[in-house]
Design a protein around this motif. Structure first.
Motif, PDB file in Angstrom:
ATOM      1  N   VAL A 136     -39.782   3.026 -34.746  1.00 38.39           N
ATOM      2  CA  VAL A 136     -38.624   2.131 -34.881  1.00 38.39           C
ATOM      3  C   VAL A 136     -38.901   0.890 -34.051  1.00 38.39           C
ATOM      4  N   VAL A 137     -38.383  -0.240 -34.490  1.00 43.40           N
ATOM      5  CA  VAL A 137     -38.506  -1.483 -33.727  1.00 43.40           C
ATOM      6  C   VAL A 137     -37.104  -2.059 -33.539  1.00 43.40           C
ATOM      7  N   LEU A 138     -36.909  -2.785 -32.456  1.00 43.95           N
ATOM      8  CA  LEU A 138     -35.624  -3.454 -32.230  1.00 43.95           C
ATOM      9  C   LEU A 138     -35.520  -4.687 -33.115  1.00 43.95           C
ATOM     10  N   PRO A 139     -34.343  -4.983 -33.633  1.00 44.71           N
ATOM     11  CA  PRO A 139     -34.169  -6.230 -34.381  1.00 44.71           C
ATOM     12  C   PRO A 139     -34.445  -7.435 -33.492  1.00 44.71           C
ATOM     13  N   VAL A 140     -34.818  -8.554 -34.103  1.00 46.01           N
ATOM     14  CA  VAL A 140     -35.080  -9.789 -33.359  1.00 46.01           C
ATOM     15  C   VAL A 140     -33.795 -10.582 -33.162  1.00 46.01           C
ATOM     16  N   HIS A 141     -32.913 -10.575 -34.136  1.00 42.05           N
ATOM     17  CA  HIS A 141     -31.646 -11.312 -34.078  1.00 42.05           C
ATOM     18  C   HIS A 141     -30.932 -10.976 -32.759  1.00 42.05           C
ATOM     19  N   PRO A 142     -30.608 -11.970 -31.915  1.00 39.65           N
ATOM     20  CA  PRO A 142     -30.070 -11.685 -30.578  1.00 39.65           C
ATOM     21  C   PRO A 142     -28.834 -10.792 -30.564  1.00 39.65           C
ATOM     22  N   ALA A 143     -27.839 -11.105 -31.419  1.00 46.43           N
ATOM     23  CA  ALA A 143     -26.611 -10.314 -31.414  1.00 46.43           C
ATOM     24  C   ALA A 143     -26.860  -8.901 -31.927  1.00 46.43           C
ATOM     25  N   VAL A 144     -27.683  -8.774 -32.951  1.00 48.38           N
ATOM     26  CA  VAL A 144     -27.957  -7.453 -33.519  1.00 48.38           C
ATOM     27  C   VAL A 144     -28.843  -6.650 -32.570  1.00 48.38           C
ATOM     28  N   ARG A 145     -29.725  -7.315 -31.848  1.00 49.10           N
ATOM     29  CA  ARG A 145     -30.556  -6.632 -30.855  1.00 49.10           C
ATOM     30  C   ARG A 145     -29.673  -6.045 -29.749  1.00 49.10           C
ATOM     31  N   ALA A 146     -28.686  -6.836 -29.289  1.00 48.27           N
ATOM     32  CA  ALA A 146     -27.749  -6.333 -28.277  1.00 48.27           C
ATOM     33  C   ALA A 146     -26.920  -5.186 -28.842  1.00 48.27           C
ATOM     34  N   LEU A 147     -26.506  -5.306 -30.092  1.00 46.21           N
ATOM     35  CA  LEU A 147     -25.759  -4.229 -30.748  1.00 46.21           C
ATOM     36  C   LEU A 147     -26.602  -2.953 -30.826  1.00 46.21           C
ATOM     37  N   ALA A 148     -27.885  -3.105 -31.151  1.00 45.72           N
ATOM     38  CA  ALA A 148     -28.770  -1.941 -31.266  1.00 45.72           C
ATOM     39  C   ALA A 148     -28.884  -1.210 -29.943  1.00 45.72           C
ATOM     40  N   ARG A 149     -29.030  -1.953 -28.859  1.00 46.98           N
ATOM     41  CA  ARG A 149     -29.129  -1.323 -27.543  1.00 46.98           C
ATOM     42  C   ARG A 149     -27.838  -0.589 -27.186  1.00 46.98           C
ATOM     43  N   GLU A 150     -26.709  -1.208 -27.516  1.00 47.47           N
ATOM     44  CA  GLU A 150     -25.433  -0.543 -27.252  1.00 47.47           C
ATOM     45  C   GLU A 150     -25.293   0.716 -28.100  1.00 47.47           C
ATOM     46  N   ALA A 151     -25.771   0.661 -29.338  1.00 45.69           N
ATOM     47  CA  ALA A 151     -25.685   1.818 -30.232  1.00 45.69           C
ATOM     48  C   ALA A 151     -26.435   3.019 -29.667  1.00 45.69           C
ATOM     49  N   LEU A 152     -27.537   2.771 -28.963  1.00 48.29           N
ATOM     50  CA  LEU A 152     -28.308   3.873 -28.381  1.00 48.29           C
ATOM     51  C   LEU A 152     -27.637   4.431 -27.140  1.00 48.29           C
ATOM     52  N   ARG A 153     -26.946   3.574 -26.396  1.00 51.13           N
ATOM     53  CA  ARG A 153     -26.245   4.065 -25.208  1.00 51.13           C
ATOM     54  C   ARG A 153     -24.973   4.818 -25.573  1.00 51.13           C
ATOM     55  N   ALA A 154     -24.386   4.485 -26.725  1.00 56.68           N
ATOM     56  CA  ALA A 154     -23.121   5.107 -27.142  1.00 56.68           C
ATOM     57  C   ALA A 154     -23.267   5.600 -28.578  1.00 56.68           C
ATOM     58  N   PRO A 155     -23.959   6.731 -28.797  1.00 51.42           N
ATOM     59  CA  PRO A 155     -24.296   7.166 -30.159  1.00 51.42           C
ATOM     60  C   PRO A 155     -23.099   7.552 -31.022  1.00 51.42           C
ATOM     61  N   SER A 156     -21.928   7.781 -30.403  1.00 48.09           N
ATOM     62  CA  SER A 156     -20.759   8.172 -31.201  1.00 48.09           C
ATOM     63  C   SER A 156     -19.952   6.978 -31.693  1.00 48.09           C
ATOM     64  N   VAL A 157     -20.243   5.773 -31.208  1.00 42.17           N
ATOM     65  CA  VAL A 157     -19.493   4.586 -31.620  1.00 42.17           C
ATOM     66  C   VAL A 157     -19.925   4.171 -33.018  1.00 42.17           C
TER      67      VAL A 157
END
Length: 248
Positions: A136-157
């Motif tokens: 898996v790779v992180l998205p490049v888009h800044p907002a979506v990259r931040a969203l991806a990191r948050e998604a991993l910290r909070a998998p139920s959201v």
């Protein structure tokens, strides 16, 4: 001399019990909580650490650590080849890391020559657990990259809630994920969560703890997810997940 709830601390060891203000290192760095609880700020984000949990930092990542009274942390610098997959890689409580760090603490090496064998062994463990099983790779888009990191910290959201927090629509997020990672958001997050579980298993953890570390409610849920994505039967994963996945 600095003091903790347990009494006076030798000045040169105070950082282990109190934490430190924001700074950075030129080498990769592991932060490991021996006991208690702590809060780590790194790259503008915050993580909470419990007993035996660790985070792996890339070189030059600014970070600060605050240890709650009664806690203790270690922060060994690593070899230049021991790089995490991302700037801040949470590891949870990995048994193989606990073993190395407990042995190091007991041996109490002081000279560079004494420290080096422990650094090499820790690097070997980290390299062994950090290989991505499901790429898996992180998205490049800044907002979506931040969203991806948050998604991993909070998998139920949910995606809807994450998109709202980052002022995007779920459709926008899905489009960026497909364009930049080749995967729909849900499959991307599932793969990333399963990678965290595989890391835990490679480090000597058992299935229930690996499921919990990756955000799965039960070990059965983790086994089903691993089987669907890898094609390995649940029965083989139950018997020895590391061997079954290693033979893919």
């Amino acid at each position: 001399m600095p003091t903790t709830s347990l009494g006076t601390v030798v000045a040169e060891n105070a950082i282990r019990f109190l934490g430190h203000d924001t700074h950075r290192h030129d080498a990769p760095h592991l932060i490991y909580l021996v006991t208690g609880r702590a809060r780590l700020s790194a790259d503008g984000e915050e993580w909470r650490l419990g007993r035996h949990e660790a985070l792996w930092l890339a070189p030059r990542v600014p970070h600060a650590l605050r240890i709650e009274p009664g806690g203790m942390a270690l922060g060994p610098l690593l070899g230049p080849a021991d790089q995490p997959r991302c700037r801040v890689q949470p590891l949870g409580a990995v048994p193989a890391i606990v073993e190395v760090m407990t042995t190091t603490l007991g041996a109490a090496p002081t000279t560079p020559e004494q420290v080096e064998p422990f650094r090499q062994e820790l690097g070997r463990v980290l390299r062994g657990i950090s290989r991505q099983y499901f790429p898996v790779v992180l998205p490049v888009h800044p907002a979506v990259r931040a969203l991806a990191r948050e998604a991993l910290r909070a998998p139920s959201v949910t995606l809807e809630r994450l998109a709202e927090r980052h002022r995007m629509s779920p459709r926008q997020v899905q489009r960026v994920f497909l364009d930049e990672t080749g995967l729909p958001f849900t499959r991307w997050r599932n793969r990333a969560r399963m990678n965290a579980a595989v890391e835990h298993l490679r480090g000597g953890g058992e299935l229930t703890a690996a499921a919990r570390a990756a955000g799965y409610a039960t070990r059965a849920g983790l086994l089903r997810a691993l089987s669907r994505e890898s094609g390995v039967p649940v029965s083989a994963l139950t018997t020895d997940a590391v061997e079954a996945l290693g033979g893919r």
